[in-house]
Design a protein around this motif. Structure first.
Motif, PDB file in Angstrom:
ATOM      1  N   ARG A   1      50.359 -12.852  19.866  1.00 12.39           N
ATOM      2  CA  ARG A   1      50.982 -12.957  21.447  1.00 12.39           C
ATOM      3  C   ARG A   1      49.782 -12.881  22.607  1.00 12.39           C
ATOM      4  O   ARG A   1      50.390 -12.863  23.652  1.00 12.39           O
ATOM      5  N   LEU A   2      48.812 -12.948  22.255  1.00 10.76           N
ATOM      6  CA  LEU A   2      47.641 -13.001  23.247  1.00 10.76           C
ATOM      7  C   LEU A   2      47.853 -14.544  23.815  1.00 10.76           C
ATOM      8  O   LEU A   2      48.219 -15.447  22.860  1.00 10.76           O
ATOM      9  N   GLN A   3      47.569 -14.520  25.112  1.00 10.83           N
ATOM     10  CA  GLN A   3      47.635 -15.889  25.946  1.00 10.83           C
ATOM     11  C   GLN A   3      46.350 -16.465  25.967  1.00 10.83           C
ATOM     12  O   GLN A   3      45.469 -15.657  26.237  1.00 10.83           O
ATOM     13  N   SER A   4      46.306 -17.482  25.375  1.00 13.07           N
ATOM     14  CA  SER A   4      44.870 -18.334  25.461  1.00 13.07           C
ATOM     15  C   SER A   4      44.189 -18.160  26.880  1.00 13.07           C
ATOM     16  O   SER A   4      44.883 -18.817  27.858  1.00 13.07           O
ATOM     17  N   GLY A   5      43.104 -17.779  26.668  1.00 12.84           N
ATOM     18  CA  GLY A   5      42.014 -17.784  28.015  1.00 12.84           C
ATOM     19  C   GLY A   5      42.554 -16.811  29.022  1.00 12.84           C
ATOM     20  O   GLY A   5      41.895 -16.783  29.989  1.00 12.84           O
ATOM     21  N   ALA A   6      43.576 -16.078  28.798  1.00 14.07           N
ATOM     22  CA  ALA A   6      44.072 -15.090  29.877  1.00 14.07           C
ATOM     23  C   ALA A   6      43.223 -13.945  29.949  1.00 14.07           C
ATOM     24  O   ALA A   6      42.805 -13.370  28.921  1.00 14.07           O
ATOM     25  N   PRO A   7      42.619 -13.439  31.069  1.00 12.29           N
ATOM     26  CA  PRO A   7      41.598 -12.557  31.152  1.00 12.29           C
ATOM     27  C   PRO A   7      42.235 -11.058  30.548  1.00 12.29           C
ATOM     28  O   PRO A   7      41.540 -10.409  29.863  1.00 12.29           O
ATOM     29  N   GLN A   8      43.663 -10.957  30.580  1.00  9.99           N
ATOM     30  CA  GLN A   8      43.922  -9.716  30.129  1.00  9.99           C
ATOM     31  C   GLN A   8      44.253  -9.774  28.850  1.00  9.99           C
ATOM     32  O   GLN A   8      44.172  -8.621  27.914  1.00  9.99           O
ATOM     33  N   GLY A   9      44.358 -10.936  28.270  1.00  5.46           N
ATOM     34  CA  GLY A   9      44.022 -11.367  26.655  1.00  5.46           C
ATOM     35  C   GLY A   9      42.813 -11.060  26.089  1.00  5.46           C
ATOM     36  O   GLY A   9      43.121 -10.440  25.170  1.00  5.46           O
ATOM     37  N   ASN A  10      41.836 -11.165  27.071  1.00  2.00           N
ATOM     38  CA  ASN A  10      40.457 -10.679  26.318  1.00  2.00           C
ATOM     39  C   ASN A  10      40.229  -9.266  26.303  1.00  2.00           C
ATOM     40  O   ASN A  10      39.798  -8.603  25.264  1.00  2.00           O
ATOM     41  N   SER A  11      40.861  -8.438  27.259  1.00  3.42           N
ATOM     42  CA  SER A  11      40.791  -6.958  27.094  1.00  3.42           C
ATOM     43  C   SER A  11      41.597  -6.492  25.967  1.00  3.42           C
ATOM     44  O   SER A  11      41.390  -5.517  25.536  1.00  3.42           O
ATOM     45  N   GLU A  12      42.785  -7.205  25.959  1.00  2.00           N
ATOM     46  CA  GLU A  12      43.844  -6.837  24.616  1.00  2.00           C
ATOM     47  C   GLU A  12      42.908  -6.926  23.342  1.00  2.00           C
ATOM     48  O   GLU A  12      43.090  -6.152  22.490  1.00  2.00           O
ATOM     49  N   LEU A  13      42.431  -8.236  23.365  1.00  2.00           N
ATOM     50  CA  LEU A  13      41.506  -8.492  22.092  1.00  2.00           C
ATOM     51  C   LEU A  13      40.743  -7.376  21.894  1.00  2.00           C
ATOM     52  O   LEU A  13      40.557  -6.831  20.787  1.00  2.00           O
ATOM     53  N   GLU A  14      39.929  -6.841  22.705  1.00  2.00           N
ATOM     54  CA  GLU A  14      38.971  -5.876  22.747  1.00  2.00           C
ATOM     55  C   GLU A  14      39.459  -4.536  22.256  1.00  2.00           C
ATOM     56  O   GLU A  14      39.473  -3.752  21.519  1.00  2.00           O
ATOM     57  N   LEU A  15      40.795  -4.260  22.849  1.00  2.00           N
ATOM     58  CA  LEU A  15      41.665  -2.948  22.650  1.00  2.00           C
ATOM     59  C   LEU A  15      42.100  -3.082  20.865  1.00  2.00           C
ATOM     60  O   LEU A  15      42.048  -1.979  20.329  1.00  2.00           O
ATOM     61  N   ILE A  16      42.564  -4.090  20.410  1.00  2.90           N
ATOM     62  CA  ILE A  16      42.927  -4.720  19.108  1.00  2.90           C
ATOM     63  C   ILE A  16      41.846  -4.269  18.207  1.00  2.90           C
ATOM     64  O   ILE A  16      41.925  -3.728  17.197  1.00  2.90           O
ATOM     65  N   ARG A  17      40.754  -4.750  18.623  1.00  2.00           N
ATOM     66  CA  ARG A  17      39.455  -4.638  17.884  1.00  2.00           C
ATOM     67  C   ARG A  17      39.175  -3.009  17.381  1.00  2.00           C
ATOM     68  O   ARG A  17      38.802  -2.477  16.659  1.00  2.00           O
ATOM     69  N   GLN A  18      39.235  -2.453  18.743  1.00  2.00           N
ATOM     70  CA  GLN A  18      38.664  -0.955  18.848  1.00  2.00           C
ATOM     71  C   GLN A  18      39.799  -0.282  17.972  1.00  2.00           C
ATOM     72  O   GLN A  18      39.465   0.351  17.124  1.00  2.00           O
ATOM     73  N   ALA A  19      41.151  -0.660  18.058  1.00  7.91           N
ATOM     74  CA  ALA A  19      42.236  -0.038  17.325  1.00  7.91           C
ATOM     75  C   ALA A  19      41.953  -0.314  15.777  1.00  7.91           C
ATOM     76  O   ALA A  19      42.114   0.654  14.935  1.00  7.91           O
ATOM     77  N   MET A  20      41.572  -1.335  15.497  1.00  9.80           N
ATOM     78  CA  MET A  20      41.457  -1.923  14.169  1.00  9.80           C
ATOM     79  C   MET A  20      40.371  -0.888  13.489  1.00  9.80           C
ATOM     80  O   MET A  20      40.339  -0.614  12.388  1.00  9.80           O
ATOM     81  N   ASP A  21      39.399  -0.800  14.212  1.00 12.65           N
ATOM     82  CA  ASP A  21      38.041  -0.190  13.818  1.00 12.65           C
ATOM     83  C   ASP A  21      38.534   1.361  13.579  1.00 12.65           C
ATOM     84  O   ASP A  21      38.160   1.974  12.649  1.00 12.65           O
ATOM     85  N   GLN A  22      39.495   1.957  14.661  1.00 12.97           N
ATOM     86  CA  GLN A  22      39.852   3.535  14.390  1.00 12.97           C
ATOM     87  C   GLN A  22      40.706   3.508  13.127  1.00 12.97           C
ATOM     88  O   GLN A  22      40.623   4.536  12.514  1.00 12.97           O
ATOM     89  N   ARG A  23      41.277   2.576  12.919  1.00 12.95           N
ATOM     90  CA  ARG A  23      42.140   2.740  11.656  1.00 12.95           C
ATOM     91  C   ARG A  23      41.554   2.222  10.452  1.00 12.95           C
ATOM     92  O   ARG A  23      42.251   2.154   9.322  1.00 12.95           O
ATOM     93  N   ASP A  24      40.200   1.912  10.289  1.00  6.67           N
ATOM     94  CA  ASP A  24      39.402   1.515   9.164  1.00  6.67           C
ATOM     95  C   ASP A  24      40.206   0.347   8.412  1.00  6.67           C
ATOM     96  O   ASP A  24      40.336   0.186   7.387  1.00  6.67           O
ATOM     97  N   VAL A  25      40.748  -0.481   9.255  1.00  8.76           N
ATOM     98  CA  VAL A  25      41.476  -1.623   8.790  1.00  8.76           C
ATOM     99  C   VAL A  25      40.592  -2.224   7.747  1.00  8.76           C
ATOM    100  O   VAL A  25      40.967  -2.685   6.637  1.00  8.76           O
ATOM    101  N   LEU A  26      39.410  -2.750   8.327  1.00  4.21           N
ATOM    102  CA  LEU A  26      38.660  -3.734   7.534  1.00  4.21           C
ATOM    103  C   LEU A  26      38.279  -3.202   6.275  1.00  4.21           C
ATOM    104  O   LEU A  26      38.335  -3.721   5.051  1.00  4.21           O
ATOM    105  N   PRO A  27      37.462  -1.785   6.269  1.00  6.37           N
ATOM    106  CA  PRO A  27      37.163  -1.258   4.851  1.00  6.37           C
ATOM    107  C   PRO A  27      38.097  -1.192   4.126  1.00  6.37           C
ATOM    108  O   PRO A  27      38.105  -1.533   2.745  1.00  6.37           O
ATOM    109  N   ARG A  28      39.751  -0.708   4.525  1.00  5.68           N
ATOM    110  CA  ARG A  28      40.476  -0.681   3.486  1.00  5.68           C
ATOM    111  C   ARG A  28      40.891  -2.034   3.093  1.00  5.68           C
ATOM    112  O   ARG A  28      41.499  -2.075   1.738  1.00  5.68           O
ATOM    113  N   LEU A  29      40.858  -3.084   3.858  1.00  4.18           N
ATOM    114  CA  LEU A  29      41.241  -4.375   3.332  1.00  4.18           C
ATOM    115  C   LEU A  29      40.313  -4.797   2.142  1.00  4.18           C
ATOM    116  O   LEU A  29      40.607  -5.428   1.047  1.00  4.18           O
TER     117      LEU A  29
END
Lengths: 194, 229
Positions: free
Chosen positions: B189-217
């Motif tokens: 649901r991120l909006q292409s090119g929207a500035p808030q989309g970029n910061s949300e992307l960063e938050l998602i990435r951080q949250a993903m890291d916190q939950r060890d999503v990639l290693p678990r995957l």
């Protein structure tokens, strides 16, 4: 060109609405967001017109959609989704305003008790303020009809569907609302009624 | 305005115009709509159909709250560099067999999926890993393009199908799928090119890291492969 694009987008949305509803019922958040994007501005407008308070209108818009999504599986498509949503909005606003008005009435009583010794000074009432107050003071069924028809431009048919009353009832309520306004604004007749 | 019936006498034109100014609503900006949506989303979608609350929905809601709690963001940022480095460079080496063997032995009976689900799940995990690995770079570049959100949307649909399939019978797979569902829903649901989309992307990435999503995957991919042997 912009209006053409908007109209095209609106048409696209209308065509997809049944599919979006089905997806929301199945739990699809993206479809829900799409429905929300299409409907929220008008729901907010109606909520704001009826409450006159931005924070309250936001809360009521949120509450409307939370309720609507929870009950969407009961939506049979007998009326337009927007009609159904506005019915939910009115119910939400009506319930909330009853509480708000009770709270405000208590606040007013308290203020009056505190300032009882100070003589009330009657300021020259501004005509626009008088109109605002006159509409505010209309009983809910008349105010809602007036706001939807004369302020927001709904048709009698739409209002009747939203309120679940006959069109005739809707017209009669509007007539009473307008008559009450005329009466309350009669001191300004020369200025306003020309 | 539609005043076309003779039974409802019109207001004087000046009054009619003034009535239209009654409680004039402020203009709704996209940010206002987003803010309201966040509240609605948090309260809705706790059900699969028709508003019935399920344990899974509550868990997802709690997870969202935990993930995006502002006070955890600094902690995440501190561990981020190490997390990404480990995630990127800890490719299973041939001489790491002892640990993997233990892991495989432990998983053999629990992650052996029936054939139709095995290939779908394996392929899905591969595609999910590809998107998630690309996410840090996309976030660094401040990019949330339609290709990324489109892929996330497709994966979101597959995630939901898998959640309702026997593939989600295993608690670990289910947990992972639920986390992935959240990630993909947010990315989609991120909006292409929207500035808030970029910061949300960063938050998602951080949250993903916190939950060890990639290693678990990665671990799930290994375990499923082992279950097939």
């Amino acid at each position: 060109m912009k209006s053409l694009a908007v109209a095209f987008k609106a048409k696209q949305y209308v065509n997809r609405e049944p599919e979006l509803i089905a997806r929301v019922v199945a739990g699809d958040r993206l479809a829900a967001r799409e429905l929300y994007d299409a409907q929220a501005p008008r729901v907010f407008r109606l909520a704001f017109r009826l409450t006159g308070d931005e924070d309250l209108a936001r809360e009521m818009t949120q509450e409307t959609f939370v309720r609507a999504f929870a009950q969407l599986d009961r939506f049979r498509g007998e009326s337009a989704l927007s009609t159904w949503l506005h019915r939910v909005t009115l119910s939400v606003v009506s319930n909330a305003m009853r509480k708000v008005n009770r709270f405000r009435a208590r606040e007013t009583d308290l203020d009056e008790a505190l300032t009882i010794s100070a003589p009330a000074r009657e300021a020259d009432p501004d005509l626009k303020d008088s109109l605002q107050r006159a509409i505010d003071e209309l009983p809910e069924i008349y105010r809602t009809t007036l706001v939807m028809h004369d302020v927001e431009g709904y048709t009698h048919e739409e209002i009747a569907n939203v309120l679940g009353v006959a069109e005739g009832t809707c017209k009669s309520r509007l007539s009473v609302a307008r008559a009450t306004l005329r009466e309350k604004l009669s001191p300004f007749a020369k200025e306003w009624m020309t | 305005m539609t005043n076309n019936d003779e039974h409802t006498p019109e207001l004087a034109p000046a009054v009619r115009d003034a009535v239209r100014d009654y409680n004039t609503p402020p203009e709704m900006k996209p940010a206002d709509l987003d803010a309201m949506w966040t509240a609605i989303e948090a309260r809705s979608f706790r059900s699969d159909i028709g508003g019935r609350v399920t344990d899974r929905d509550s868990a997802v809601r709690d997870l969202t709250r935990r993930w995006f709690a502002p006070r955890t963001m600094l902690q995440i940022a501190a561990t981020l560099v190490i997390g990404v480095a480990i995630g990127r460079y800890a490719i299973p080496a041939p001489n790491a067999l002892p640990a993997t063997s233990v892991s495989r032995r432990m998983m053999l009976d629990t992650l052996a999926l029936p054939e139709p689900y095995y290939s779908t799940t394996t392929r899905y995990f591969g595609q999910a890993a590809a998107l998630l690995v690309a996410l840090p770079a996309e976030a660094r570049a401040g990019r949330a393009d339609s290709r990324l959100t489109g892929r996330a949307h497709d994966l979101l649909l597959t995630t939901r199908l898998l959640l309702d399939s026997p593939a989600a019978d295993d608690a670990r797979i289910r947990g992972l799928l639920e986390d992935l569902e959240l990630v993909f829903a947010q990315v989609a649901r991120l909006q292409s090119g929207a500035p808030q989309g970029n910061s949300e992307l960063e938050l998602i990435r951080q949250a993903m890291d916190q939950r060890d999503v990639l290693p678990r995957l990665r671990s799930a991919v290994v375990d499923i492969s082992a279950g097939d042997e």
